[in-house]
Design a protein around this motif. Structure first.
Motif: not given
Length: 560
Positions: A5-8, A428-431, A434-437
């Protein structure tokens, strides 16, 4: 492998020969596990272990989409049945505390697996563990009733029936099609009551752990202190747990290292933080145990991007990125060798690993330049252009993660001599996902994939070819790199259907050779698992692929 859900962020996730506790690779030795392995008779009886978690979970059904988290697994591994256990090299064997034997008993006309259960195994409410628990779990996880909010249906959806064998302790599982990773199923096993209805599945284990079957049993929650306490279960039929209790406590990252330094925690996962690693090592009575984690760092290339849709451009960039320099930068201060990972499916520490990068895993600026010329991208001043358009790459990174920013800056410098302009775009880390990758709104993105001892099941979707959706759009599902081929799919299907692990790994390596040519994911390195522990703790630490035996965890030479 699913993106975190978050990188790393590790959620929950081998060459033959060599010593059992280390896997040798060019460029350094990677430890497959580091848990201070000590025989049971040398571990003291009693004591309380204080274990730091990254968060305080609410959903304790590990098969629920909200419970599919590493912290939930850490706790439930002490409390629930697992049909199989993994060693440090991801070799699988039955856990005889629960299953006496499990084997494929037919392959034609359909694959059949027969489990013989340990009749001594019982749930904490006194009910025996029988075929009925297996039936209920299959019914819940097969994907037919969408009211069950399941994390994954992989494998369960391939089953046509789960039935009682010659008695209640024999389970007969019939598959619609061959499924080589059948050992990944029914682990952990929940009681039939947890799967009986969608309401029970979704809600009965929210802020509750009503039934267990392990060396420990549930004792208490403290929602204010964010702790869950488990205690030795004297009704356990296996080896008696050494510890009296384990108290798991959810804390933020900076709070965990502080609690360890102050003597309030005995074990916690440090993650990739070099400052926390240094502080844990300098803590009196503390050590850091390190092993190769079942996850890896990489750069994903968007095969549908206008800049990267030509495979020759992706290959040229791969030939210009010095992966070792990035690995050395990322791992600085963590006392971990910058050993490159040259396989997309199997980790360096995993059985069957072989390097498949070939020429694409080595720096070759001259070949990279030729490939771009062939693709029509000609040098115009300091950069390349085609039809009046500059070859410019968006390297998308999440805010607040210095590691990703450093990776982007290194790639930027490495591609400049090639005539490729790289722009870092911080989001933004939260995006980030969901919005980019996930929607493909990027050119290159750095993050980590989390693996499991079952590489076919966990990685299949990451490299599977796209399928035609509504309006002739290509739907890529879990393939975030948006490139694939029928040949890769064929090799992956052969691996998934192969019941012999050696032949399955051969098909995986064949698929990997093809994935390298596509440059969907440019692998960097297998990440280290850094776990801070008290020096006198035994049988716990950086486990890699190895499943911990919670009954054997304890203190040596006295207890806390």
């Amino acid at each position: 492998m699913l993106p975190g859900l978050m990188p790393g962020l590790l959620l929950v996730v081998t060459a033959c020969g060599g010593p059992p506790n280390a896997t040798m690779r060019a460029g350094g030795a990677l430890k497959a596990y580091d848990i201070n392995l000590v025989a049971r008779d040398r571990v003291s009886d009693g004591g309380t272990l204080r274990w730091g978690l990254t968060e305080y979970p609410v959903q304790w059904n590990q098969h629920h989409i909200d419970g599919n988290h590493a912290d939930v697994k850490t706790v439930m591994d002490a409390l629930l049945p697992h049909a199989f256990r993994s060693d440090e090299r991801a070799n699988i064997r039955v856990d005889r505390d629960y299953v006496i034997s499990a084997e494929v008993t037919a392959t034609t006309p359909r694959q059949v697996v027969t489990y013989t259960l340990n009749p001594a195994a019982k749930w904490s409410d006194g009910k025996p563990i029988t075929y009925a628990d297996y039936v209920a779990q299959w019914q819940a996880l097969r994907g037919v009733n969408t009211a069950y909010r399941v994390a994954t249906v992989t494998g369960y959806q391939d089953i046509t029936g789960v039935a009682k064998g010659k008695n209640a302790y024999e389970v007969v599982v019939t598959f619609a099609r061959p499924f080589g990773d059948w050992r990944s199923l029914f682990s952990p096993l929940y009681p039939a009551s947890a799967n009986a209805t969608p309401e029970a599945f979704n809600s009965a284990w929210t802020s509750r752990i009503p039934v267990t079957a392990g060396p420990f049993k549930f004792a208490a929650f403290d929602h204010t202190a964010k702790t869950v306490t488990i205690a030795r279960d004297n009704a356990w039929w296996g080896d008696r747990a050494k510890l009296d209790k384990i108290i798991f406590r959810g804390l933020e990252s900076d709070a965990r290292i502080g609690a360890f330094a102050n003597g309030e925690l005995d074990v916690f996962d440090i993650g990739p933080s070099a400052p926390d690693y240094a502080r844990a090592r300098s803590t009196q009575g503390g050590v850091v145990r390190q092993a190769a984690a079942p996850d890896f760092r990489h750069l994903t290339f968007n095969g549908e991007s206008p800049m990267l849709s030509d495979v020759r451009v992706r290959q040229a960039i791969a030939l210009s990125v010095d992966r070792r320099v990035i690995a050395q930068s990322d791992l600085q201060g963590l006392n971990w060798p910058a050993t490159l990972l040259d396989n997309h499916f199997l980790m360096n520490s995993q059985e069957g690993y072989q390097p498949n990068a070939g020429s694409l895993g080595k720096l070759d600026p001259a070949r990279a330049s030729r490939l771009l010329d062939e693709a029509g991208w000609k040098m115009t001043g300091a950069t390349r252009a085609r039809n009046g358009r500059e070859l410019a790459i968006r390297f998308v990174i999440p805010s607040g993660l210095q590691l990703a920013k450093s990776e982007g800056e290194l790639v930027q410098a490495m591609l400049r001599p090639l005539g490729v302009r790289v722009t870092l775009q911080t989001v933004p880390s939260g995006d980030f996902f969901t919005k980019y990758v996930i929607p493909g709104n990027y050119d290159i993105a750095p993050f980590s994939y989390v693996g499991t001892p079952f590489p076919v099941t966990s990685a299949y979707g990451t490299y599977a070819n796209g399928v035609t959706g509504p309006g002739d759009d290509i739907v890529w599902n879990a393939n975030l790199g948006r490139s694939g081929s029928r040949e890769i799919d064929t090799a992956l299907r052969q691996a998934a259907a192969e019941l012999d692990p050696v032949r399955a790994r051969a098909h995986l390596n064949a698929a990997d050779l093809l994935v390298w040519q596509k440059v969907n994911v440019l692998t960097l390195y297998q990440r280290p698992q850094n776990v801070a522990v008290r020096a006198n703790l035994a049988n716990v630490g950086a486990r890699g692929f190895r499943d911990l035996d919670y009954a054997d965890i304890g203190f040596v030479g006295g207890h806390s």
